[in-house]
Design an enzyme around this catalytic site. Structure first.
Site, PDB file in Angstrom:
ATOM      1  N   SER A 127      -0.683   4.150   0.597  1.00  0.00           N
ATOM      2  CA  SER A 127      -1.451   5.097   1.416  1.00  0.00           C
ATOM      3  C   SER A 127      -0.638   5.653   2.588  1.00  0.00           C
ATOM      4  O   SER A 127      -0.739   6.850   2.873  1.00  0.00           O
ATOM      5  CB  SER A 127      -2.735   4.441   1.930  1.00  0.00           C
ATOM      6  OG  SER A 127      -3.645   4.271   0.875  1.00  0.00           O
ATOM      7  N   GLY A 174     -16.977  -4.193 -16.280  1.00  0.00           N
ATOM      8  CA  GLY A 174     -16.897  -4.883 -14.995  1.00  0.00           C
ATOM      9  C   GLY A 174     -18.131  -4.609 -14.154  1.00  0.00           C
ATOM     10  O   GLY A 174     -18.811  -3.573 -14.323  1.00  0.00           O
ATOM     11  N   ALA A 175     -18.445  -5.550 -13.271  1.00  0.00           N
ATOM     12  CA  ALA A 175     -19.645  -5.404 -12.432  1.00  0.00           C
ATOM     13  C   ALA A 175     -19.375  -5.924 -11.022  1.00  0.00           C
ATOM     14  O   ALA A 175     -20.265  -6.472 -10.369  1.00  0.00           O
ATOM     15  CB  ALA A 175     -20.820  -6.139 -13.082  1.00  0.00           C
ATOM     16  N   ASP A 222     -14.382   6.044  -1.952  1.00  0.00           N
ATOM     17  CA  ASP A 222     -13.966   5.619  -3.296  1.00  0.00           C
ATOM     18  C   ASP A 222     -14.806   6.325  -4.364  1.00  0.00           C
ATOM     19  O   ASP A 222     -14.286   6.736  -5.403  1.00  0.00           O
ATOM     20  CB  ASP A 222     -14.120   4.102  -3.459  1.00  0.00           C
ATOM     21  CG  ASP A 222     -13.015   3.335  -2.737  1.00  0.00           C
ATOM     22  OD1 ASP A 222     -11.909   3.890  -2.582  1.00  0.00           O
ATOM     23  OD2 ASP A 222     -13.262   2.188  -2.325  1.00  0.00           O
ATOM     24  N   GLY A 268      -5.409   4.600 -11.967  1.00  0.00           N
ATOM     25  CA  GLY A 268      -6.020   4.420 -10.655  1.00  0.00           C
ATOM     26  C   GLY A 268      -5.392   5.212  -9.527  1.00  0.00           C
ATOM     27  O   GLY A 268      -6.009   5.391  -8.475  1.00  0.00           O
ATOM     28  N   LYS A 277     -13.422  -4.832   2.676  1.00  0.00           N
ATOM     29  CA  LYS A 277     -14.277  -3.644   2.511  1.00  0.00           C
ATOM     30  C   LYS A 277     -15.753  -3.943   2.809  1.00  0.00           C
ATOM     31  O   LYS A 277     -16.480  -3.061   3.251  1.00  0.00           O
ATOM     32  CB  LYS A 277     -14.137  -3.077   1.098  1.00  0.00           C
ATOM     33  CG  LYS A 277     -12.826  -2.338   0.879  1.00  0.00           C
ATOM     34  CD  LYS A 277     -12.816  -1.653  -0.471  1.00  0.00           C
ATOM     35  CE  LYS A 277     -11.562  -0.816  -0.638  1.00  0.00           C
ATOM     36  NZ  LYS A 277     -11.569  -0.066  -1.895  1.00  0.00           N
ATOM     37  N   THR A 318      -8.994  -1.913   3.225  1.00  0.00           N
ATOM     38  CA  THR A 318      -8.792  -2.298   1.830  1.00  0.00           C
ATOM     39  C   THR A 318      -9.081  -3.776   1.640  1.00  0.00           C
ATOM     40  O   THR A 318      -9.578  -4.451   2.559  1.00  0.00           O
ATOM     41  CB  THR A 318      -7.375  -1.879   1.349  1.00  0.00           C
ATOM     42  OG1 THR A 318      -7.300  -2.081  -0.061  1.00  0.00           O
ATOM     43  CG2 THR A 318      -6.267  -2.665   2.045  1.00  0.00           C
ATOM     44  N   TYR A 352      -3.716   0.414 -11.206  1.00  0.00           N
ATOM     45  CA  TYR A 352      -2.472   1.099 -11.569  1.00  0.00           C
ATOM     46  C   TYR A 352      -1.320   0.191 -11.210  1.00  0.00           C
ATOM     47  O   TYR A 352      -1.488  -0.784 -10.459  1.00  0.00           O
ATOM     48  CB  TYR A 352      -2.340   2.447 -10.834  1.00  0.00           C
ATOM     49  CG  TYR A 352      -2.334   2.316  -9.337  1.00  0.00           C
ATOM     50  CD1 TYR A 352      -1.140   2.163  -8.634  1.00  0.00           C
ATOM     51  CD2 TYR A 352      -3.521   2.316  -8.613  1.00  0.00           C
ATOM     52  CE1 TYR A 352      -1.131   2.020  -7.254  1.00  0.00           C
ATOM     53  CE2 TYR A 352      -3.527   2.173  -7.240  1.00  0.00           C
ATOM     54  CZ  TYR A 352      -2.323   2.022  -6.569  1.00  0.00           C
ATOM     55  OH  TYR A 352      -2.326   1.864  -5.211  1.00  0.00           O
ATOM     56  N   SER A 387       0.828  -1.219   0.000  1.00  0.00           N
ATOM     57  CA  SER A 387       0.000   0.000   0.000  1.00  0.00           C
ATOM     58  C   SER A 387       0.861   1.268   0.000  1.00  0.00           C
ATOM     59  O   SER A 387       1.831   1.382   0.751  1.00  0.00           O
ATOM     60  CB  SER A 387      -0.902   0.004   1.237  1.00  0.00           C
ATOM     61  OG  SER A 387      -1.568   1.252   1.321  1.00  0.00           O
ATOM     62  N   GLY A 415     -17.161  -5.157  -7.109  1.00  0.00           N
ATOM     63  CA  GLY A 415     -17.237  -4.164  -6.043  1.00  0.00           C
ATOM     64  C   GLY A 415     -16.808  -2.776  -6.483  1.00  0.00           C
ATOM     65  O   GLY A 415     -17.451  -1.778  -6.137  1.00  0.00           O
TER      66      GLY A 415
HETATM   67  P1  ATR Z   1     -13.375  -5.524  -7.679  1.00  0.00           P
HETATM   68  O1  ATR Z   1     -13.736  -5.422  -6.233  1.00  0.00           O
HETATM   69  O2  ATR Z   1     -11.983  -5.038  -7.987  1.00  0.00           O
HETATM   70  O3  ATR Z   1     -14.402  -4.894  -8.554  1.00  0.00           O
HETATM   71  P2  ATR Z   1     -14.458  -8.112  -8.211  1.00  0.00           P
HETATM   72  O4  ATR Z   1     -15.644  -7.764  -7.394  1.00  0.00           O
HETATM   73  O5  ATR Z   1     -13.829  -9.452  -8.028  1.00  0.00           O
HETATM   74  O6  ATR Z   1     -13.292  -7.072  -8.021  1.00  0.00           O
HETATM   75  O7  ATR Z   1     -14.862  -7.921  -9.769  1.00  0.00           O
HETATM   76  C1  ATR Z   1     -13.991  -8.262 -10.784  1.00  0.00           C
HETATM   77  C2  ATR Z   1     -14.586  -7.881 -12.145  1.00  0.00           C
HETATM   78  O8  ATR Z   1     -13.631  -8.246 -13.164  1.00  0.00           O
HETATM   79  C3  ATR Z   1     -15.870  -8.608 -12.491  1.00  0.00           C
HETATM   80  O9  ATR Z   1     -16.657  -7.765 -13.299  1.00  0.00           O
HETATM   81  C4  ATR Z   1     -15.353  -9.806 -13.315  1.00  0.00           C
HETATM   82  O10 ATR Z   1     -16.283 -10.353 -14.212  1.00  0.00           O
HETATM   83  P3  ATR Z   1     -17.367 -11.461 -13.696  1.00  0.00           P
HETATM   84  O11 ATR Z   1     -18.421 -10.688 -12.965  1.00  0.00           O
HETATM   85  O12 ATR Z   1     -17.849 -12.105 -14.917  1.00  0.00           O
HETATM   86  O13 ATR Z   1     -16.595 -12.391 -12.785  1.00  0.00           O
HETATM   87  C5  ATR Z   1     -14.236  -9.150 -14.071  1.00  0.00           C
HETATM   88  N1  ATR Z   1     -13.239 -10.119 -14.533  1.00  0.00           N
HETATM   89  C6  ATR Z   1     -12.286 -10.708 -13.782  1.00  0.00           C
HETATM   90  N2  ATR Z   1     -11.527 -11.526 -14.549  1.00  0.00           N
HETATM   91  C7  ATR Z   1     -12.020 -11.449 -15.812  1.00  0.00           C
HETATM   92  C8  ATR Z   1     -11.649 -12.028 -17.073  1.00  0.00           C
HETATM   93  N3  ATR Z   1     -10.606 -12.873 -17.181  1.00  0.00           N
HETATM   94  N4  ATR Z   1     -12.378 -11.706 -18.158  1.00  0.00           N
HETATM   95  C9  ATR Z   1     -13.414 -10.859 -18.077  1.00  0.00           C
HETATM   96  N5  ATR Z   1     -13.803 -10.253 -16.916  1.00  0.00           N
HETATM   97  C10 ATR Z   1     -13.118 -10.543 -15.801  1.00  0.00           C
END
Ligand code: ATR
Length: 286
Positions: free
Chosen positions: A29, A138-139, A114, A255, A78, A74, A234, A27, A141
């Protein structure tokens, strides 16, 4: 003449803040906050607290026992830390994650800086989200914090693309509303010229390629020429996502900018003082 180096000293009166996570040794921070305390001559120090999942409860209890002024949380705590808190901010509740904890009398309060950090990072880089057409990749956290910020700052057209479409749909239901139009797509859209042409901001909320591989099949060159690419991640070098954007000569934000501004907001919560953002930025190499 070089500028004066300000040094932090720890006394009996020093107020301690820090960061809980696993791992925390990477970290930056502590460096960022301690530079800010030294700059303003505040009697505070920021220390890392490496904490295992099995010790999280004990660690959270010790905050009050040891008289800490506050702390950051972190990965991976979280969300799991929330059950030990007495009160949550609206952002923490809606995002479902806490990154900053402080004491209010005998209560522990959880907040999430955040989302505001992401918003401030956009503004500081000259990007106003209002009315923007955005692609969020992405979807997980971190996408939740980004969507919280975007939907409250007037981004009008947001598409969430994710490998697992059901997760994107869940976020669209949670964060969408009359003011913000949220749509979902699978990752094929990252190669769709007609769609990408309409985007003004693309935010990567995945960690794809950070281990050394490549990013997804993404046609950055199809976006508008001034389309800003923001990667929440990052590293020492540009991330694979930002490399694609830079190769296509698109403006990029990494980031560290979000780290900086979430840290500045936490600093204000801990100390009541406005953060010396430029000093903090310099401390993390910005
Ligand atoms: P964070 O807290 O950093 O958002 P997370 O909650 O684990 O981490 O989410 C990771 C994201 O990266 C998700 O959107 C994941 O897609 P899925 O919901 O389908 O799992 C995406 N992700 C991780 N590895 C991936 C890969 N190899 N290809 C495509 N998407 C990926």
């Amino acid at each position: 003449m070089g500028s004066e180096v300000k040094v932090l000293t720890i006394e009996g009166s020093t107020r301690i803040v820090g960061i809980i996570g696993d791992p925390v040794d990477h970290s930056i921070s502590p460096r960022m906050h301690n530079a800010a305390f030294a700059e303003l001559g505040l009697d505070f120090a920021y220390v890392p607290f490496p904490t295992s999942a099995s010790q999280l409860r004990a660690a959270m209890r010790s905050i009050s026992a040891l008289g800490l002024a506050g702390f950051n949380v972190t990965v991976p705590f979280k969300t799991s830390c929330m059950r030990y808190l007495d009160k949550l901010s609206d952002a923490a509740k809606t995002i479902g994650a806490v990154n900053t904890v402080y004491r209010e009398k005998d209560k522990l309060v959880g907040d999430n800086t955040d989302a505001s950090g992401f918003h401030q990072a956009l503004l500081a880089n000259g990007v106003r989200p209002r009315g923007k057409r955005v692609l969020v990749i992405g979807a997980g956290g971190s996408a939740r914090a980004v969507l919280y910020a975007l939907t409250r700052s007037g981004a009008s057209d947001i598409v969430i693309a994710n490998r697992t479409l059901s997760k994107a749909r869940k976020l669209a239901r949670e964060f969408g509303g009359e003011k913000a139009r949220l749509q979902t797509a699978d990752l094929d859209i990252l190669d769709d010229f007609d769609f990408l042409e309409s985007r003004q901001l693309v935010v990567n909320c995945t960690s794809v390629g950070l281990g050394g591989g490549s990013f997804l099949d993404y046609a950055a060159e199809s976006t508008a020429e001034d389309c800003v690419h923001f990667d929440l991640a990052y590293g020492e070098e540009a991330t694979p996502f930002l490399r694609l954007a830079a190769d296509a000569s698109r403006p990029v934000i990494d980031g560290r900018h979000m780290l900086l501004h979430q840290g500045a907001a936490a600093f204000k919560i801990f100390t009541g003082r406005r953060a010396p953002v430029e000093v903090m930025a310099k401390a993390i190499g910005l």
